[in-house]
Each structure stands twice: as C-alpha cells, then as structure tokens.
Write a protein that holds these residues in place. Structure first.
Motif, PDB file in Angstrom:
ATOM      1  N   TYR A 138       0.893  -1.383   0.556  1.00 29.21           N
ATOM      2  CA  TYR A 138       0.368  -0.569   0.322  1.00 29.21           C
ATOM      3  C   TYR A 138       1.073   1.240  -0.126  1.00 29.21           C
ATOM      4  O   TYR A 138       2.496   1.306   0.381  1.00 29.21           O
ATOM      5  N   ASP A 139       0.552   2.268  -0.278  1.00 32.01           N
ATOM      6  CA  ASP A 139       1.374   3.490  -0.172  1.00 32.01           C
ATOM      7  C   ASP A 139       0.362   4.568   0.796  1.00 32.01           C
ATOM      8  O   ASP A 139      -0.669   5.220   1.097  1.00 32.01           O
ATOM      9  N   PRO A 140       1.744   4.537   2.056  1.00 34.47           N
ATOM     10  CA  PRO A 140       1.608   5.349   2.658  1.00 34.47           C
ATOM     11  C   PRO A 140       1.043   6.647   2.987  1.00 34.47           C
ATOM     12  O   PRO A 140       1.368   7.548   4.052  1.00 34.47           O
ATOM     13  N   SER A 141       1.968   7.555   1.799  1.00 39.64           N
ATOM     14  CA  SER A 141       1.687   8.760   1.318  1.00 39.64           C
ATOM     15  C   SER A 141       0.659   9.291   1.571  1.00 39.64           C
ATOM     16  O   SER A 141      -0.273  10.242   1.756  1.00 39.64           O
ATOM     17  N   VAL A 142      -0.102   8.221   1.322  1.00 40.39           N
ATOM     18  CA  VAL A 142      -2.303   8.126   0.929  1.00 40.39           C
ATOM     19  C   VAL A 142      -2.633   8.944   2.488  1.00 40.39           C
ATOM     20  O   VAL A 142      -2.924   7.501   3.475  1.00 40.39           O
ATOM     21  N   THR A 143      -3.450  10.213   3.029  1.00 34.68           N
ATOM     22  CA  THR A 143      -3.752  10.613   4.054  1.00 34.68           C
ATOM     23  C   THR A 143      -5.328  10.823   3.983  1.00 34.68           C
ATOM     24  O   THR A 143      -5.936  10.046   4.502  1.00 34.68           O
ATOM     25  N   ASN A 144      -5.708  10.732   2.773  1.00 35.54           N
ATOM     26  CA  ASN A 144      -7.905  11.132   2.037  1.00 35.54           C
ATOM     27  C   ASN A 144      -7.976  10.087   2.158  1.00 35.54           C
ATOM     28  O   ASN A 144      -9.146  10.074   1.158  1.00 35.54           O
ATOM     29  N   GLY A 145      -7.280   8.663   2.075  1.00 41.16           N
ATOM     30  CA  GLY A 145      -8.257   7.290   1.839  1.00 41.16           C
ATOM     31  C   GLY A 145      -7.230   6.410   1.506  1.00 41.16           C
ATOM     32  O   GLY A 145      -5.948   5.874   2.529  1.00 41.16           O
ATOM     33  N   TYR A 146      -7.274   5.686   0.891  1.00 39.94           N
ATOM     34  CA  TYR A 146      -6.124   4.164   0.822  1.00 39.94           C
ATOM     35  C   TYR A 146      -5.693   4.300  -0.474  1.00 39.94           C
ATOM     36  O   TYR A 146      -6.730   4.088  -1.460  1.00 39.94           O
ATOM     37  N   VAL A 147      -4.665   3.483  -0.926  1.00 42.45           N
ATOM     38  CA  VAL A 147      -4.339   2.985  -2.964  1.00 42.45           C
ATOM     39  C   VAL A 147      -3.033   1.597  -2.067  1.00 42.45           C
ATOM     40  O   VAL A 147      -2.420   1.618  -1.382  1.00 42.45           O
ATOM     41  N   SER A 148      -3.782   0.405  -2.675  1.00 39.25           N
ATOM     42  CA  SER A 148      -3.168  -0.595  -1.916  1.00 39.25           C
ATOM     43  C   SER A 148      -3.323  -1.486  -3.297  1.00 39.25           C
ATOM     44  O   SER A 148      -4.233  -1.734  -4.673  1.00 39.25           O
ATOM     45  N   ALA A 149      -2.540  -2.804  -3.264  1.00 35.92           N
ATOM     46  CA  ALA A 149      -2.561  -3.794  -4.353  1.00 35.92           C
ATOM     47  C   ALA A 149      -2.132  -5.050  -4.212  1.00 35.92           C
ATOM     48  O   ALA A 149      -1.555  -5.461  -2.865  1.00 35.92           O
ATOM     49  N   ALA A 150      -2.667  -6.288  -4.199  1.00 42.36           N
ATOM     50  CA  ALA A 150      -2.900  -7.095  -3.689  1.00 42.36           C
ATOM     51  C   ALA A 150      -2.695  -8.090  -4.829  1.00 42.36           C
ATOM     52  O   ALA A 150      -2.768  -8.432  -5.748  1.00 42.36           O
ATOM     53  N   VAL A 151      -1.493  -9.030  -4.290  1.00 38.78           N
ATOM     54  CA  VAL A 151      -0.669 -10.379  -5.845  1.00 38.78           C
ATOM     55  C   VAL A 151      -1.079 -11.568  -5.400  1.00 38.78           C
ATOM     56  O   VAL A 151      -0.496 -11.935  -4.522  1.00 38.78           O
ATOM     57  N   ASN A 152      -1.718 -12.100  -6.014  1.00 39.27           N
ATOM     58  CA  ASN A 152      -1.974 -13.662  -5.409  1.00 39.27           C
ATOM     59  C   ASN A 152      -1.730 -14.784  -6.981  1.00 39.27           C
ATOM     60  O   ASN A 152      -2.141 -14.392  -8.057  1.00 39.27           O
ATOM     61  N   ILE A 153      -0.749 -15.369  -6.595  1.00 39.38           N
ATOM     62  CA  ILE A 153      -0.250 -16.365  -7.656  1.00 39.38           C
ATOM     63  C   ILE A 153      -1.042 -18.265  -7.026  1.00 39.38           C
ATOM     64  O   ILE A 153      -0.646 -18.222  -5.634  1.00 39.38           O
ATOM     65  N   ALA A 154      -2.400 -18.623  -7.927  1.00 43.41           N
ATOM     66  CA  ALA A 154      -2.899 -19.861  -6.956  1.00 43.41           C
ATOM     67  C   ALA A 154      -2.600 -21.428  -8.054  1.00 43.41           C
ATOM     68  O   ALA A 154      -2.389 -20.808  -9.615  1.00 43.41           O
ATOM     69  N   ALA A 155      -1.957 -21.958  -7.520  1.00 36.98           N
ATOM     70  CA  ALA A 155      -1.756 -23.446  -8.267  1.00 36.98           C
ATOM     71  C   ALA A 155      -2.957 -23.927  -9.162  1.00 36.98           C
ATOM     72  O   ALA A 155      -3.278 -24.404  -7.945  1.00 36.98           O
ATOM     73  N   PHE A 156      -3.092 -24.704  -9.608  1.00 35.95           N
ATOM     74  CA  PHE A 156      -3.984 -25.734 -10.111  1.00 35.95           C
ATOM     75  C   PHE A 156      -3.540 -26.773 -10.595  1.00 35.95           C
ATOM     76  O   PHE A 156      -2.199 -26.348 -11.467  1.00 35.95           O
ATOM     77  N   THR A 157      -4.296 -27.846 -10.815  1.00 34.17           N
ATOM     78  CA  THR A 157      -4.132 -28.813 -11.779  1.00 34.17           C
ATOM     79  C   THR A 157      -4.028 -28.844 -13.473  1.00 34.17           C
ATOM     80  O   THR A 157      -2.894 -29.185 -13.633  1.00 34.17           O
TER      81      THR A 157
END
Length: 386
Positions: free
Chosen positions: A100-119
């Motif tokens: 996330y971006d800690p410089s944002v004080t009037n809300g928030y901006v974040s990123a989530a990355v998921n890598i899921a393995a399947f058969t």
C-alpha cells in the motif's frame, strides 16, 4: 496499524520435492521449505515472481515509500487455508503479496497479488469465473497474450474501487495470477489504479521467468533453528522500508531502515491449520533507532480491544534484548500475540494469530502463540549471534 491488520488476507501441503536451494547455509534449510509450488519451493517462487517495490510504486502511481499491507503468505488446504480460489476444484496452493501507499492520507491505495496453482489450466479458468462471482462481478475476457488468457473487471462500491485482472497460464504450469488494485477516498485517487498499469504489471508477473535458483544469502543466514511445534513454510526477502512501513515506524526507525533488505518468515504450528506465526528480521546495528518504536507495540490497538504489554530484557537463553511482548484481547478473548525487540544487531517483529478468519484464538491456540512467539524470538536472536 500493524501490517497483519492493514488488509484482510486474500485468501493445500503439496508433495515434497527434491529441490533444495544451494547456498552457504543450504544444509541448514528445513526440509519443510521444499513442498512443491509450480515445480519449485514456495519461497523461491515467491522470491522470483512477486513484483519489486519499484514496480509496485509504478502501479500505485507514487514516487515515495511503499508499505507492506500484509505478510508474504503461502497457503494450502493444510496451511492457513481458506480465501480466494481455495475451494475451487483443482486448487493446490497459492502465494500472496500485499502493498500500500503510506503517503495517502485522504483514503488508501493498495495492491494485492495472488498466484494460485491448479492441476489443470481449465480448472484455473473455471476458478476465475468463481472468484469474480464471489466478488460480485463478472470477469470480462480480453484478448490473450501468447499463452496467457486474460480477464478484467472494475468493481465500484460507495467505499472503494477495485481494478482487477486475472491471468491464466498454459498447461505446463497452470496457475492464476490475480492483481487487485484498490482505491478509496478522493476521486482524484482513481487514476492511481489505472487499468493499463494493472494490466502491464499483471502480465509481467504472469510471464515471470523461472524461479530464483536459491534463497538470498541474507535469508538463509537469518533462518533460525525451528522451535518445537512449528514448521517453516516460507522464507523470503523484502525491502526493509516496505516491510516495516506497515508497522508505523517512528521517524528514527524509518530513517534507519530506508535502505537494505529484511527477512520474512512464515511458520505453521503443528496440529492447527488456521494459525500462522510470522516474523520480520532486519539488521539494526544501532538499536536506539528503534527504542521508541518498540514501546509503541500497543499504540494501534483497535477500538474495543485491550492490548497489554510486558517489557523484555533478555530471551529465555539469556541474550540481552530490549523488547515488548504484547497480547491483544477483545471481550476477554485473545486476538493475537506479538513481540518487537532489538538485540544481537537485529530488529525483530513476530506475530501469531488466526489468518484464516481473523477471529479470536481458541484456548489451545492462545497457549500455542504464547509459547511460540518468545521461543521464536529466542531462536532468531541465537541465530543472529552466530
């Protein structure tokens, strides 16, 4: 806020593989770090595929610091379990990363990355549709790039906007790469998660090269002797500024960790699948830089919770430290145990909590956490002295 509580984790062990990273400390790597994840260890795959801080900075549209919005994670049916993709047919395991971006004080901006393995790749494709439905949207197919199948969606609510991309790889390594960029607050922030930037980074992650050949030397050098009752499942390196950014560092500590790398460890307690013990280890030759920060371990206790701390002056084995051991409760029930301490030239944060439901711990889990946190601190400090 503590990094384990900035965002809810977006949420099994596979067969053992013969691959063991080679390094000066290879003989000391626990065998449990070798469960397969797309043909490699989870730690090597995480290290090789998760985006760098500069890449996250570009995505979030900032030029300053980036904070870690949650622990690096490895999840399977047996390790934490639950969350995104976990109930889809063919799912075998996943790694997660949060920023996330800690410089944002009037809300928030974040990123989530998921890598899921399947058969199979088809099972991964099916899981994309299920995941989109669970988030109240539909995954819109866009043109493939080589062997990468792509879907996108923008979910807008009164409180936040999610820009999402899913990418499924080919049959040789079937997996889903999902990138969620979230904005809340002023409308001017929406450009921070522009779809072209989300698409560019998602493709870069999905097309990432082969996993790194070995763990970073600092990570293997930091791996402690595993305390009884714990199994190590992930060991990776992160930029220190990002790792500690989610823990509200003081100005002095922020300056001290502005450069350099930290080791992040994840442990699975034997006999329980939902609790995780996580540790962050950073070289800190001048401990006074963290003196005030350590005493603030309870400062972010959420409304309705009670955080009690205990001052630590040494570990169980007698190593001199300056630390605080905290237990946080809500309505009399323990939510988590944590410790912040300096000693042996290192700064350490350890946390033990239920990362599947984020509910209060059971009686047996409380005992587990209260034993595991100081035991792991002791082991880490002993390792730092070697």
């Amino acid at each position: 806020m503590k990094l384990t509580r900035i965002t809810a984790a977006l949420v099994a062990t596979c067969c053992l593989a013969p691959l063991v990273p080679t390094s000066a400390h290879a003989e000391e790597l626990p065998a449990s770090l070798t469960p397969t994840f797309l043909g490699s260890t989870p730690s090597l795959f995480w290290q090789g595929r998760m985006p760098t801080v500069p890449q996250i900075r570009t995505l979030l549209g900032n030029t300053g610091s980036v904070g870690t919005g949650g622990w690096p994670e490895y999840r399977t049916a047996a390790i934490i379990g639950g969350g995104s993709f976990a109930d889809a047919p063919g799912f075998t395991g996943k790694i997660n990363g949060f920023w996330y971006d800690p410089s944002v004080t009037n809300g928030y901006v974040s990123a989530a990355v998921n890598i899921a393995a399947f058969t199979t790749a088809q099972e991964a494709v099916n899981a994309v549709a299920l995941d989109a439905k669970a988030m109240g949207t539909a995954a819109k197919a866009v043109s493939a790039v080589g062997s990468l199948q792509r879907w996108q969606s923008v979910v807008t609510t009164p409180d936040y906007t999610d820009t999402i991309e899913w990418i499924v790889t080919g049959e040789t390594t079937p997996s889903i790469t999902r990138l969620i960029c979230t904005v809340a607050g002023a409308k001017s922030l929406l450009k921070r998660c522009a779809l072209p930037r989300v698409d560019a980074l998602a493709q870069l992650i999905a097309m990432g090269g082969p996993p790194v050949a070995q763990l970073p030397a600092q990570v293997t050098a930091d791996l402690p002797v595993t305390p009884a009752g714990l199994e190590p499942v992930l060991a990776v390196q992160q930029a220190s500024a990002a790792g500690w950014g989610g823990l509200n560092p003081t100005k002095a500590l922020r300056t001290a960790v502005a450069a350099g790398q930290s080791t992040v460890l994840q442990y699975a307690p034997v006999g329980t699948s939902q609790v995780a013990v996580s540790a962050l280890i950073t070289p800190l030759p001048i401990p006074k830089a963290a003196a005030t920060f350590i005493t603030e371990i309870c400062n972010d206790a959420a409304a309705g919770t009670i955080c009690k701390r205990q001052t630590l002056a040494k570990t169980a084995s007698g190593i001199p430290i300056a630390g605080q051991l905290a237990t946080t409760r809500k309505k009399g029930r323990v939510l988590y145990s944590a410790v912040q301490a300096t000693g042996a030239g290192a700064l350490v944060f350890i946390n033990c909590e239920n990362l599947r439901t984020f509910n209060a711990l059971t009686t047996s889990e409380v005992a587990l956490c209260q034993n595991a946190v100081p035991a792991l601190l002791d082991a880490i400090m002993m390792r730092q002295q070697q």
